[in-house]
Design a protein around this motif. Sequence first.
Motif, PDB file in Angstrom:
ATOM      1  N   GLY A 103       1.325  -1.252   0.435  1.00 56.66           N
ATOM      2  CA  GLY A 103       0.338   0.601   0.077  1.00 56.66           C
ATOM      3  C   GLY A 103       0.853   1.324  -0.099  1.00 56.66           C
ATOM      4  O   GLY A 103       2.082   0.724  -0.245  1.00 56.66           O
ATOM      5  N   SER A 104       0.135   2.606   0.630  1.00 58.00           N
ATOM      6  CA  SER A 104       1.166   3.858   0.721  1.00 58.00           C
ATOM      7  C   SER A 104       0.868   3.785   1.317  1.00 58.00           C
ATOM      8  O   SER A 104      -0.133   4.164   2.407  1.00 58.00           O
ATOM      9  CB  SER A 104       0.622   4.525  -1.241  1.00 58.00           C
ATOM     10  OG  SER A 104      -0.821   4.886  -1.052  1.00 58.00           O
ATOM     11  N   GLY A 105       1.509   5.836   1.798  1.00 59.78           N
ATOM     12  CA  GLY A 105       1.034   6.634   2.806  1.00 59.78           C
ATOM     13  C   GLY A 105       0.131   7.530   2.189  1.00 59.78           C
ATOM     14  O   GLY A 105      -0.279   7.081   0.817  1.00 59.78           O
ATOM     15  N   PRO A 106       0.210   8.448   2.436  1.00 61.56           N
ATOM     16  CA  PRO A 106      -0.780  10.164   1.323  1.00 61.56           C
ATOM     17  C   PRO A 106      -0.239   9.851   0.046  1.00 61.56           C
ATOM     18  O   PRO A 106       1.346   9.853   0.197  1.00 61.56           O
ATOM     19  CB  PRO A 106      -0.547  11.040   2.661  1.00 61.56           C
ATOM     20  CG  PRO A 106      -0.501  10.900   4.212  1.00 61.56           C
ATOM     21  CD  PRO A 106       0.236   8.944   3.993  1.00 61.56           C
ATOM     22  N   VAL A 107      -0.699  10.246  -0.512  1.00 62.29           N
ATOM     23  CA  VAL A 107      -0.210  10.585  -2.315  1.00 62.29           C
ATOM     24  C   VAL A 107      -1.002  11.722  -2.167  1.00 62.29           C
ATOM     25  O   VAL A 107      -2.835  12.108  -2.255  1.00 62.29           O
ATOM     26  CB  VAL A 107      -0.385   9.506  -3.588  1.00 62.29           C
ATOM     27  CG1 VAL A 107      -0.300  10.407  -3.870  1.00 62.29           C
ATOM     28  CG2 VAL A 107      -0.076   8.212  -3.233  1.00 62.29           C
ATOM     29  N   ALA A 108      -0.297  12.670  -2.856  1.00 62.53           N
ATOM     30  CA  ALA A 108      -1.242  13.961  -3.448  1.00 62.53           C
ATOM     31  C   ALA A 108      -0.618  14.501  -4.949  1.00 62.53           C
ATOM     32  O   ALA A 108       0.449  13.545  -5.986  1.00 62.53           O
ATOM     33  CB  ALA A 108      -0.854  15.704  -2.797  1.00 62.53           C
ATOM     34  N   THR A 109      -1.258  15.168  -6.320  1.00 64.54           N
ATOM     35  CA  THR A 109      -0.748  15.977  -7.368  1.00 64.54           C
ATOM     36  C   THR A 109      -1.029  17.330  -7.337  1.00 64.54           C
ATOM     37  O   THR A 109      -1.671  17.884  -6.513  1.00 64.54           O
ATOM     38  CB  THR A 109      -1.629  15.342  -8.587  1.00 64.54           C
ATOM     39  OG1 THR A 109      -3.308  15.740  -8.406  1.00 64.54           O
ATOM     40  CG2 THR A 109      -1.940  13.742  -8.253  1.00 64.54           C
ATOM     41  N   HIS A 110      -0.226  17.187  -8.028  1.00 63.97           N
ATOM     42  CA  HIS A 110       0.259  18.586  -7.907  1.00 63.97           C
ATOM     43  C   HIS A 110       1.055  19.701  -9.506  1.00 63.97           C
ATOM     44  O   HIS A 110       1.849  18.376  -9.815  1.00 63.97           O
ATOM     45  CB  HIS A 110       1.014  19.434  -6.999  1.00 63.97           C
ATOM     46  CG  HIS A 110       1.161  21.156  -6.720  1.00 63.97           C
ATOM     47  ND1 HIS A 110       2.321  21.727  -6.393  1.00 63.97           N
ATOM     48  CD2 HIS A 110      -0.003  21.627  -7.136  1.00 63.97           C
ATOM     49  CE1 HIS A 110       2.098  22.901  -6.494  1.00 63.97           C
ATOM     50  NE2 HIS A 110       0.773  22.890  -7.240  1.00 63.97           N
ATOM     51  N   ARG A 111       0.909  19.773 -10.225  1.00 66.84           N
ATOM     52  CA  ARG A 111       1.243  19.923 -11.909  1.00 66.84           C
ATOM     53  C   ARG A 111       2.014  19.459 -12.884  1.00 66.84           C
ATOM     54  O   ARG A 111       2.837  19.673 -12.615  1.00 66.84           O
ATOM     55  CB  ARG A 111       1.892  21.103 -11.350  1.00 66.84           C
ATOM     56  CG  ARG A 111       2.093  23.068 -10.770  1.00 66.84           C
ATOM     57  CD  ARG A 111       3.059  23.192 -10.365  1.00 66.84           C
ATOM     58  NE  ARG A 111       2.182  24.887 -10.177  1.00 66.84           N
ATOM     59  CZ  ARG A 111       2.860  26.114  -9.477  1.00 66.84           C
ATOM     60  NH1 ARG A 111       4.596  26.466  -8.698  1.00 66.84           N
ATOM     61  NH2 ARG A 111       2.296  27.205  -8.834  1.00 66.84           N
TER      62      ARG A 111
END
Length: 232
Positions: A103-111
């Motif tokens: 699995g993963s930890g927190p993930v974000a997207t930007h630009r």
Amino acid sequence: MSAWLNDETTLRTAAAPRHGVDIFALLRDRAEPRADDRAAQVTASGAAWLASASSHPRSTLAQWQARPCSPGVLPCGTAFDVVNVPALFGRRMLEQLWAEGPGSGPVATHRGRMLLFASPGTAQRLPSLLAWEEWGTGSARGPRRHQGTLPPVLCHGTGDAVTVPPLTGGAGAGGPRWMVAPDTRTPWLPGPDVLLWACVRVGRSAAPSTTGDSIFPPADAGANVYDVSRRR
């Protein structure tokens, strides 16, 4: 100013601000999200974890309380490091992490980039592991015909800072947004070995593809749903 509680589910303010909203009450008490949005909503405990990255977490919480729909900037190296990859490659990494990995930890997207939150120290260790795998130059453990097709992996650690999405509301076009939002004060974060495994798996399975083709079936192309129950 915000005060910490002993439990891991809520935050409480000592005195309600004269202006703005009680962001922690909003995070705690808002309506039950749709199933396809649940993984992308920050909880009060998740906000507390994010603020812990700052040298002045209470001030950070107060700023978020005043401007809950604005992105923030947090330093790396204490609560988390960040691995920064192109969005398409990052989606493939995330598929590997959730389908075959831990699995993963927190993930974000930007630009057009994906930010994978990782354990502190990852930014220092992962580049040397990638270099050992001859990342981007054709690995000795894989076919060299894919040389140059692998994207650079940017690592942000001590001395760096990253933009994090707003706690509530949606960002504008190209703005930061959560794909897997923090929801606990002690999230599990992948280390350099886990992220190296995901990079190598994607590099071997997806190369030489760097096309814009969707990695999801057409019906799911817009879905960002991950089985958050598998998080450690």
